[in-house]
Write a protein that holds these residues in place. Structure first.
Motif, PDB file in Angstrom:
ATOM      1  N   ILE A 278       5.178 -10.691   0.224  1.00  0.00           N
ATOM      2  CA  ILE A 278       5.152 -10.058  -1.094  1.00  0.00           C
ATOM      3  C   ILE A 278       5.354  -8.554  -0.907  1.00  0.00           C
ATOM      4  O   ILE A 278       4.432  -7.804  -0.541  1.00  0.00           O
ATOM      5  N   ASN A 279       6.570  -8.111  -1.134  1.00  0.00           N
ATOM      6  CA  ASN A 279       6.929  -6.694  -1.048  1.00  0.00           C
ATOM      7  C   ASN A 279       6.518  -6.038   0.266  1.00  0.00           C
ATOM      8  O   ASN A 279       6.000  -4.917   0.301  1.00  0.00           O
ATOM      9  N   VAL A 280       6.750  -6.757   1.358  1.00  0.00           N
ATOM     10  CA  VAL A 280       6.712  -6.175   2.699  1.00  0.00           C
ATOM     11  C   VAL A 280       7.982  -6.623   3.397  1.00  0.00           C
ATOM     12  O   VAL A 280       8.534  -7.670   3.073  1.00  0.00           O
ATOM     13  N   ASN A 320       1.577  -5.808  -3.204  1.00  0.00           N
ATOM     14  CA  ASN A 320       1.950  -5.899  -1.787  1.00  0.00           C
ATOM     15  C   ASN A 320       0.964  -6.810  -1.081  1.00  0.00           C
ATOM     16  O   ASN A 320      -0.250  -6.710  -1.294  1.00  0.00           O
ATOM     17  N   ASN A 321       1.483  -7.700  -0.232  1.00  0.00           N
ATOM     18  CA  ASN A 321       0.622  -8.533   0.588  1.00  0.00           C
ATOM     19  C   ASN A 321       1.486  -9.221   1.635  1.00  0.00           C
ATOM     20  O   ASN A 321       2.637  -9.562   1.363  1.00  0.00           O
ATOM     21  N   VAL A 322       0.909  -9.457   2.804  1.00  0.00           N
ATOM     22  CA  VAL A 322       1.685 -10.139   3.851  1.00  0.00           C
ATOM     23  C   VAL A 322       1.797 -11.626   3.594  1.00  0.00           C
ATOM     24  O   VAL A 322       2.611 -12.290   4.231  1.00  0.00           O
ATOM     25  N   HIS A 323       1.004 -12.156   2.641  1.00  0.00           N
ATOM     26  CA  HIS A 323       1.106 -13.587   2.352  1.00  0.00           C
ATOM     27  C   HIS A 323       0.882 -13.871   0.875  1.00  0.00           C
ATOM     28  O   HIS A 323      -0.084 -13.404   0.262  1.00  0.00           O
ATOM     29  N   ARG A 324       1.745 -14.673   0.320  1.00  0.00           N
ATOM     30  CA  ARG A 324       1.756 -14.974  -1.112  1.00  0.00           C
ATOM     31  C   ARG A 324       0.504 -15.680  -1.604  1.00  0.00           C
ATOM     32  O   ARG A 324       0.187 -15.629  -2.809  1.00  0.00           O
ATOM     33  N   TYR A 325      -0.226 -16.366  -0.731  1.00  0.00           N
ATOM     34  CA  TYR A 325      -1.384 -17.131  -1.181  1.00  0.00           C
ATOM     35  C   TYR A 325      -2.689 -16.340  -1.171  1.00  0.00           C
ATOM     36  O   TYR A 325      -3.744 -16.905  -1.441  1.00  0.00           O
ATOM     37  N   ASP A 326      -2.633 -15.060  -0.899  1.00  0.00           N
ATOM     38  CA  ASP A 326      -3.828 -14.219  -0.983  1.00  0.00           C
ATOM     39  C   ASP A 326      -4.017 -13.800  -2.445  1.00  0.00           C
ATOM     40  O   ASP A 326      -3.969 -12.623  -2.807  1.00  0.00           O
ATOM     41  N   GLN A 328      -6.352 -13.602  -5.011  1.00  0.00           N
ATOM     42  CA  GLN A 328      -7.270 -12.668  -5.659  1.00  0.00           C
ATOM     43  C   GLN A 328      -6.926 -11.217  -5.353  1.00  0.00           C
ATOM     44  O   GLN A 328      -7.023 -10.347  -6.226  1.00  0.00           O
ATOM     45  N   ASP A 329      -6.486 -10.948  -4.124  1.00  0.00           N
ATOM     46  CA  ASP A 329      -6.097  -9.583  -3.786  1.00  0.00           C
ATOM     47  C   ASP A 329      -4.804  -9.181  -4.481  1.00  0.00           C
ATOM     48  O   ASP A 329      -4.638  -8.023  -4.886  1.00  0.00           O
ATOM     49  N   ILE A 330      -3.881 -10.121  -4.620  1.00  0.00           N
ATOM     50  CA  ILE A 330      -2.636  -9.832  -5.336  1.00  0.00           C
ATOM     51  C   ILE A 330      -2.938  -9.499  -6.792  1.00  0.00           C
ATOM     52  O   ILE A 330      -2.380  -8.542  -7.356  1.00  0.00           O
ATOM     53  N   THR A 331      -3.826 -10.266  -7.416  1.00  0.00           N
ATOM     54  CA  THR A 331      -4.217  -9.972  -8.796  1.00  0.00           C
ATOM     55  C   THR A 331      -4.835  -8.591  -8.902  1.00  0.00           C
ATOM     56  O   THR A 331      -4.569  -7.852  -9.863  1.00  0.00           O
ATOM     57  N   ARG A 332      -5.639  -8.217  -7.917  1.00  0.00           N
ATOM     58  CA  ARG A 332      -6.252  -6.881  -7.949  1.00  0.00           C
ATOM     59  C   ARG A 332      -5.194  -5.779  -7.987  1.00  0.00           C
ATOM     60  O   ARG A 332      -5.352  -4.776  -8.683  1.00  0.00           O
ATOM     61  N   ASP A 333      -4.121  -5.963  -7.226  1.00  0.00           N
ATOM     62  CA  ASP A 333      -3.035  -4.979  -7.301  1.00  0.00           C
ATOM     63  C   ASP A 333      -2.447  -4.923  -8.705  1.00  0.00           C
ATOM     64  O   ASP A 333      -2.187  -3.845  -9.253  1.00  0.00           O
ATOM     65  N   LEU A 334      -2.236  -6.088  -9.294  1.00  0.00           N
ATOM     66  CA  LEU A 334      -1.607  -6.152 -10.608  1.00  0.00           C
ATOM     67  C   LEU A 334      -2.452  -5.502 -11.701  1.00  0.00           C
ATOM     68  O   LEU A 334      -1.915  -4.904 -12.636  1.00  0.00           O
ATOM     69  N   ILE A 335      -3.772  -5.611 -11.592  1.00  0.00           N
ATOM     70  CA  ILE A 335      -4.651  -5.090 -12.654  1.00  0.00           C
ATOM     71  C   ILE A 335      -5.317  -3.768 -12.275  1.00  0.00           C
ATOM     72  O   ILE A 335      -6.204  -3.296 -12.993  1.00  0.00           O
ATOM     73  N   GLY A 336      -4.901  -3.173 -11.155  1.00  0.00           N
ATOM     74  CA  GLY A 336      -5.410  -1.852 -10.807  1.00  0.00           C
ATOM     75  C   GLY A 336      -6.809  -1.837 -10.232  1.00  0.00           C
ATOM     76  O   GLY A 336      -7.566  -0.876 -10.442  1.00  0.00           O
ATOM     77  N   ARG A 337      -7.151  -2.874  -9.480  1.00  0.00           N
ATOM     78  CA  ARG A 337      -8.454  -2.942  -8.820  1.00  0.00           C
ATOM     79  C   ARG A 337      -8.267  -2.762  -7.308  1.00  0.00           C
ATOM     80  O   ARG A 337      -7.207  -3.071  -6.760  1.00  0.00           O
ATOM     81  N   PRO A 338      -9.274  -2.273  -6.593  1.00  0.00           N
ATOM     82  CA  PRO A 338      -9.160  -2.126  -5.133  1.00  0.00           C
ATOM     83  C   PRO A 338      -8.860  -3.473  -4.469  1.00  0.00           C
ATOM     84  O   PRO A 338      -9.513  -4.477  -4.753  1.00  0.00           O
ATOM     85  N   SER A 339      -7.860  -3.503  -3.591  1.00  0.00           N
ATOM     86  CA  SER A 339      -7.453  -4.733  -2.912  1.00  0.00           C
ATOM     87  C   SER A 339      -7.441  -4.499  -1.413  1.00  0.00           C
ATOM     88  O   SER A 339      -7.578  -3.365  -0.938  1.00  0.00           O
ATOM     89  N   ILE A 340      -7.236  -5.570  -0.664  1.00  0.00           N
ATOM     90  CA  ILE A 340      -7.207  -5.449   0.787  1.00  0.00           C
ATOM     91  C   ILE A 340      -6.021  -4.599   1.247  1.00  0.00           C
ATOM     92  O   ILE A 340      -6.115  -3.880   2.235  1.00  0.00           O
TER      93      ILE A 340
END
Length: 560
Positions: A278-280, A320-326, A328-340
């Motif tokens: 995901i965008n890497v 951004n994420n190295v794997h599409r199945y992460d 909850q962290d992907i959602t955090r990026d989308l909604i402006g929350r701290p992510s991994i």
């Protein structure tokens, strides 16, 4: 009353109603009476598609269509393929990328794109281009002065899937190659329009990653990408010279076929990368999707999907994420929350409307150590934090027991516009998606098929239908909120259920999903015409990859 040409042929009716085979004379009389009744004729039309699907799925014997390279089985392949994929543009053309400008005509350009020269891929006569050009097409539109950019992705909708839906809708076989006709996105001429097709192959498949450290552990993977036109064909409608080539099992050439993450990243960030990224890039290095680039220049951005909010395609719109199945962290990026990946948090999108509501999961090893039990796509803490009623930035409109989904969404839109907030919509049924529309426009699917046998049919309650929204509903909501915030803006709309239906090898769901997406497109074009027209607007409608539907008898889909 439906056109008589769309009523199933007597042989199909006889198979559906065996009494007509046993007593042909009686059957002929009964048949004439039934066909004289318009209501029953319409019912038979529905039966023809659902029964075709049901019969094929239960027996795994192909009738009219099949999925995969094995013509003796209805279902021999249930995932993606390396087919060329069509693209339809409105408000812009493809002249800078197709034909003589194709990347695939140049060894130098291919090496720059992939980092290597894929085997059997240079084609001096290539009319097709590359999926990363969809990103460059959006950049070109912005540079030309467009202030509203819409990327409309019908996930998994290859030429054959589109053809099947157009045949069914028209009740005949309106074309056998080319752009086609019969669907709104094929026929619309309210703006300058163009048609082309591109290669979707990834940089590679088989790359391993560590979700917890967000690192690529085996760059390069196991199977490199590329496209061999002598094996796969020069056109999206080509019959392959090697039936196994499209599924990375070619006799002479093997190229990786793509997943929705690498393909979405190609369209939003313009790079070839590994499946699941995901965008890497293929090394795991961050790349910026166009939505974030535009947001930095003051654009508003929105994302709409009929599948979970953080699935691969909506994810690649922004995260951004190295794997599409992460998830909850992907959602955090989308909604402006701290992510991994972004501990300091991104800004978040202005509108996010999709599925995922109501699902629960206690464990999910694919999401890493920070997975929170509960909804696998959005934690309760994150949802509360973004809600304006708790000091957040989003008006939350979600499926609510006892209330119609469209009304809930409309109220959310009105509040978001009036109070100048962002909008977050969360709907769906078990599995994370909106209810599947079947070919007849209803929500009554029969079983899908896998190579090992039929899969269970989805079942929807009246509440599932009433409390949810459609892709068209969400698209209109996103357009209204973004336009109220003022131009310029960028929007992704994803008809994700096309892909899910094709994975299930379910022609009834597949046709229904294409028609549902087509209706959303129709309403989008009507909205554009009522809100300033096409001078400042461009729309790109395409798919991210293909599947392996083969239509052997198109007339059967037409009811002839």
């Amino acid at each position: 009353m439906k056109s008589p040409g769309r009523v199933p042929p007597p042989v199909f009716i006889a198979e559906t109603y065996p009494v007509m085979k046993i007593f042909p004379a009686i059957g002929a009389v009964v048949l004439s009476l039934l066909l004289a009744n318009a209501t029953f004729a319409e019912t038979l039309e529905r039966v023809s598609i659902s029964s075709l699907q049901q019969s094929n799925a239960e027996t795994n014997r192909p009738k009219a269509i099949h999925w995969g390279p094995n013509r003796e089985k209805y279902s021999s392949w249930t995932t993606h393929s390396n087919r060329l994929i069509p693209v339809y543009t409105f408000g812009i053309d493809l002249g800078a990328f197709d034909g003589g400008n194709s990347i695939y005509r140049s060894e130098e350009k291919l090496e720059k794109l992939f980092g290597f020269v894929p085997t059997q891929t240079v084609n001096p006569q290539a009319e097709y281009f590359d999926q990363t050009d969809v990103y460059r097409l959006q950049k070109q539109a912005v540079e030309s002065g467009k202030k509203r950019v819409i990327l409309f992705v019908c996930d998994g909708m290859d030429w054959q899937t589109t053809w099947a839906a157009a045949i069914y809708k028209n009740g005949n076989v309106p074309y056998r190659e080319g752009r086609g006709t019969g669907l709104h996105f094929q026929d619309y001429r309210g703006a300058k329009t163009d048609f082309g097709y591109f290669v979707t192959t990834p940089h590679n498949s088989g790359t391993d990653v560590n979700v917890n450290s967000q690192m690529v552990t085996s760059p390069g993977g196991s199977t490199p990408g590329g496209y061999d036109p002598t094996a796969g064909g020069e056109f999206p409608w080509s019959v392959p010279a090697d039936a196994n080539y499209w599924i990375a099992k070619g006799e002479n050439t093997v190229h990786a076929y793509a997943d929705s993450a690498s393909t979405a990243t190609s369209m939003t960030a313009g790079v070839k990368t590994y499946n699941n990224a995901i965008n890497v890039d293929y090394m795991g290095r961050e790349v910026l999707p166009i939505a974030r680039q535009l947001q930095a220049d003051g654009w508003k951005v929105g994302v709409v999907s009929s599948v979970p909010i953080c699935h691969a395609t909506p994810a690649a719109a922004y995260a951004n994420n190295v794997h599409r199945y992460d998830y909850q962290d992907i959602t955090r990026d989308l909604i402006g929350r701290p992510s991994i990946y972004h501990p300091g948090a991104l800004s978040g999108v202005d509108v996010l409307l999709a599925g995922g509501w109501g699902d629960e999961k206690k464990k999910d090893g694919k999401q890493g150590k920070n997975f929170v039990p509960g909804n696998p796509y959005l934690t309760a803490e994150d949802q509360q934090a973004i809600d304006v009623t708790h000091g957040g930035k989003y008006v939350v409109a979600q499926r609510t027991p006892g209330q119609t989904g469209k009304k809930v969404l409309e109220e959310g839109v009105a509040t978001a516009i009036k109070e100048e907030h962002r909008l977050f919509g969360f709907f769906g049924v078990s599995g994370g998606h909106l209810p599947y529309q079947t070919a007849d426009g209803k929500y009554d699917p029969v079983a899908g098929a896998k190579s090992s046998g039929p899969t269970a049919a989805a079942e929807y309650t009246q509440e599932d239908i009433r409390e949810n929204v459609t892709l068209a509903d969400m698209s209109m909501a996103a357009l209204d909120v973004l336009e109220a915030k003022g131009q310029p803006w960028w929007l992704m709309i994803e008809a994700g259920d096309v892909d899910w239906a094709n994975h299930s090898n379910n022609i009834d769901d597949s046709i229904g999903a294409v028609l549902s997406g087509d209706e959303a497109f129709h309403q989008v074009t009507q909205w554009i015409e009522k809100h300033g027209g096409w001078d400042d607007t461009c729309l790109i409608l395409t798919a991210d990859h293909g599947h392996y539907l083969v239509v052997e008898d198109p007339e059967a889909l037409a009811g002839q």
